[in-house]
Design an enzyme around this catalytic site. Sequence first.
Site, PDB file in Angstrom:
ATOM      1  N   ARG A 211     -22.185  24.325 -12.316  1.00 35.17           N
ATOM      2  CA  ARG A 211     -23.369  24.622 -13.130  1.00 35.17           C
ATOM      3  C   ARG A 211     -24.046  25.889 -12.624  1.00 35.17           C
ATOM      4  NH1 ARG A 211     -23.965  18.588 -13.766  1.00 35.17           N
ATOM      5  NH2 ARG A 211     -24.906  18.534 -11.704  1.00 35.17           N
ATOM      6  N   SER A 250     -22.639  13.602 -28.327  1.00 35.94           N
ATOM      7  CA  SER A 250     -22.715  12.541 -29.330  1.00 35.94           C
ATOM      8  C   SER A 250     -23.791  11.506 -28.995  1.00 35.94           C
ATOM      9  CB  SER A 250     -21.356  11.855 -29.461  1.00 35.94           C
ATOM     10  OG  SER A 250     -20.944  11.373 -28.197  1.00 35.94           O
ATOM     11  N   ASP A 300     -16.838  20.185 -21.092  1.00 30.94           N
ATOM     12  CA  ASP A 300     -16.833  19.218 -19.980  1.00 30.94           C
ATOM     13  C   ASP A 300     -16.754  17.799 -20.536  1.00 30.94           C
ATOM     14  OD1 ASP A 300     -16.992  18.094 -17.461  1.00 30.94           O
ATOM     15  OD2 ASP A 300     -19.187  18.171 -17.400  1.00 30.94           O
ATOM     16  N   CYS A 340     -11.741  15.707 -16.050  1.00 34.28           N
ATOM     17  CA  CYS A 340     -12.035  14.807 -14.928  1.00 34.28           C
ATOM     18  C   CYS A 340     -11.092  13.606 -14.975  1.00 34.28           C
ATOM     19  CB  CYS A 340     -13.502  14.369 -14.939  1.00 34.28           C
ATOM     20  SG  CYS A 340     -13.986  13.519 -16.435  1.00 34.28           S
TER      21      CYS A 340
HETATM   22  N1  SAH Z   1     -21.588  18.341 -18.559  1.00 32.27           N
HETATM   23  C1  SAH Z   1     -22.405  17.188 -18.260  1.00 32.27           C
HETATM   24  C2  SAH Z   1     -21.596  15.918 -18.110  1.00 32.27           C
HETATM   25  C3  SAH Z   1     -20.724  15.572 -19.308  1.00 32.27           C
HETATM   26  S1  SAH Z   1     -20.241  13.907 -19.341  1.00 32.27           S
HETATM   27  C4  SAH Z   1     -23.271  17.487 -17.021  1.00 32.27           C
HETATM   28  O1  SAH Z   1     -23.083  18.514 -16.385  1.00 32.27           O
HETATM   29  O2  SAH Z   1     -24.140  16.668 -16.708  1.00 32.27           O
HETATM   30  C5  SAH Z   1     -19.481  13.753 -20.894  1.00 32.27           C
HETATM   31  C6  SAH Z   1     -20.431  13.672 -22.077  1.00 32.27           C
HETATM   32  O3  SAH Z   1     -19.637  13.673 -23.256  1.00 32.27           O
HETATM   33  C7  SAH Z   1     -21.320  12.451 -22.174  1.00 32.27           C
HETATM   34  O4  SAH Z   1     -22.655  12.865 -22.231  1.00 32.27           O
HETATM   35  C8  SAH Z   1     -20.917  11.763 -23.504  1.00 32.27           C
HETATM   36  O5  SAH Z   1     -22.044  11.257 -24.211  1.00 32.27           O
HETATM   37  C9  SAH Z   1     -20.301  12.889 -24.259  1.00 32.27           C
HETATM   38  N2  SAH Z   1     -19.272  12.569 -25.260  1.00 32.27           N
HETATM   39  C10 SAH Z   1     -18.225  11.739 -25.141  1.00 32.27           C
HETATM   40  N3  SAH Z   1     -17.423  11.806 -26.237  1.00 32.27           N
HETATM   41  C11 SAH Z   1     -17.990  12.734 -27.056  1.00 32.27           C
HETATM   42  C12 SAH Z   1     -17.624  13.284 -28.328  1.00 32.27           C
HETATM   43  N4  SAH Z   1     -16.498  12.900 -28.946  1.00 32.27           N
HETATM   44  N5  SAH Z   1     -18.422  14.221 -28.860  1.00 32.27           N
HETATM   45  C13 SAH Z   1     -19.550  14.619 -28.226  1.00 32.27           C
HETATM   46  N6  SAH Z   1     -19.927  14.152 -27.022  1.00 32.27           N
HETATM   47  C14 SAH Z   1     -19.157  13.230 -26.438  1.00 32.27           C
END
Ligand code: SAH
Length: 396
Positions: A211, A250, A300, A340
């Site tokens: 980040r 989402s 991510d 991940c």
């Molecule tokens: N980048 C973030 C962590 C991401 S975790 C950080 O630095 O804190 C993954 C995220 O993807 C979660 O918030 C989850 O709600 C979202 N997610 C999962 N499937 C999704 C989809 N199909 N479309 C949009 N968001 C999604």
Amino acid sequence: MSKLILLPGKERSLLRRHPWVFAGSVARLDGRARPGDTVDVVADDGRVLGRAAWSPQSQIRARMWSFAADTVIDHAFFKRRVAESVARRAAHPLLARQGGLRLIHGESDGLPGVIADRFGDVVAVQLTSAGADKWRDAIVTGLVQATGCVAVYERSDSDVRALEGLGPVTGCAYGALPEGALTIVENGVCMEVDVVAGHKTGFYLDQRDNRLLTGLLAAGRSMLNCFCYTGGFSLQALAGGAASVLSIDSSGPALEGARRNVELNPQLPATRAEWQQDDVFEALRALRSAGRRFDLIVLDPPKFAPSAAHAERAARAYKDINLFGFRLLNPGGILMTYSCSGGIGLELFQKIVAGAASDAGVDGRILHRLTAAADHPVGLAVPEGEYLKGLAVQAG
Ligand code: SAH
């Protein structure tokens, strides 16, 4: 003490200090043991290899606490291991003053099945194996003594507990949560952490360094942050001088958290941020149809492949979002893309990203190979601990 006798030759990985005994390596259990009980692990030739926690329901039948035959596994043992783990972070100049910090990272800190994250005065703990579950009190006491925290909140609600025959356990294991929202400062940005209802233990600490890098690269750029959760990458980008940041997730609660995080940081130019609740797969297509382009894109996603069995479907999902990521990049733009998934190795991930770039007609070059921050160490003997991998790719 009961003895877990291995099949001939199955001591090899343990001699290399890999801490797991798989079901297929076990000849028999001499004596009786309940889930989580400590057993001696013994090679076919009678050599005692160390002491482990017995997990009869799991494919990983035992996890080593110690590779010495005479280590006493008791409260004092856990107090010591916890204190050592906390002390290692305190001695690291990049970690010592972090408000949000992983204190214990499972196998790689010699405590299989134990995750502990500090958020200010609160420690969130997750226990995922029968052995860790059995020693809850010792681990919690160790954390309180090593950190002086006011509360330990347990988030043992991960699905993997079911593989051990364990149900979910959540709630305060020590003390009481302070009134009001819990916040940490990460590289100058204030972030709310919801240890009770947030994902995992409340916050994705592993991406801290990435980040920060994103913030540096964001200056003057238009940014798209996909799977933004509570806006960690987005806020660092705003702090770094991004021209605009469109963030997509989402989850409604995650986006509400993101908006609160913006309010917690009045120094940031909130009007440059746009938040969109959407499925990323659909949103990427819509952005493409609308002819949108960005200078910096972060992907991510959640774990598409929890294990190697899901690798093929996951590979298609990674390919899809990376293809659209590259298509949406301006020339000279940078895609920061992550996986991940334990089931997708770095080599495969890089192949998928290269394939996506090629299909998008992008001539990309890797600027940075990215991984989890130093409070998520990877034991040399436990390479499967290296779950987070990322690439920062610049388009030609
Ligand atoms: N980048 C973030 C962590 C991401 S975790 C950080 O630095 O804190 C993954 C995220 O993807 C979660 O918030 C989850 O709600 C979202 N997610 C999962 N499937 C999704 C989809 N199909 N479309 C949009 N968001 C999604």
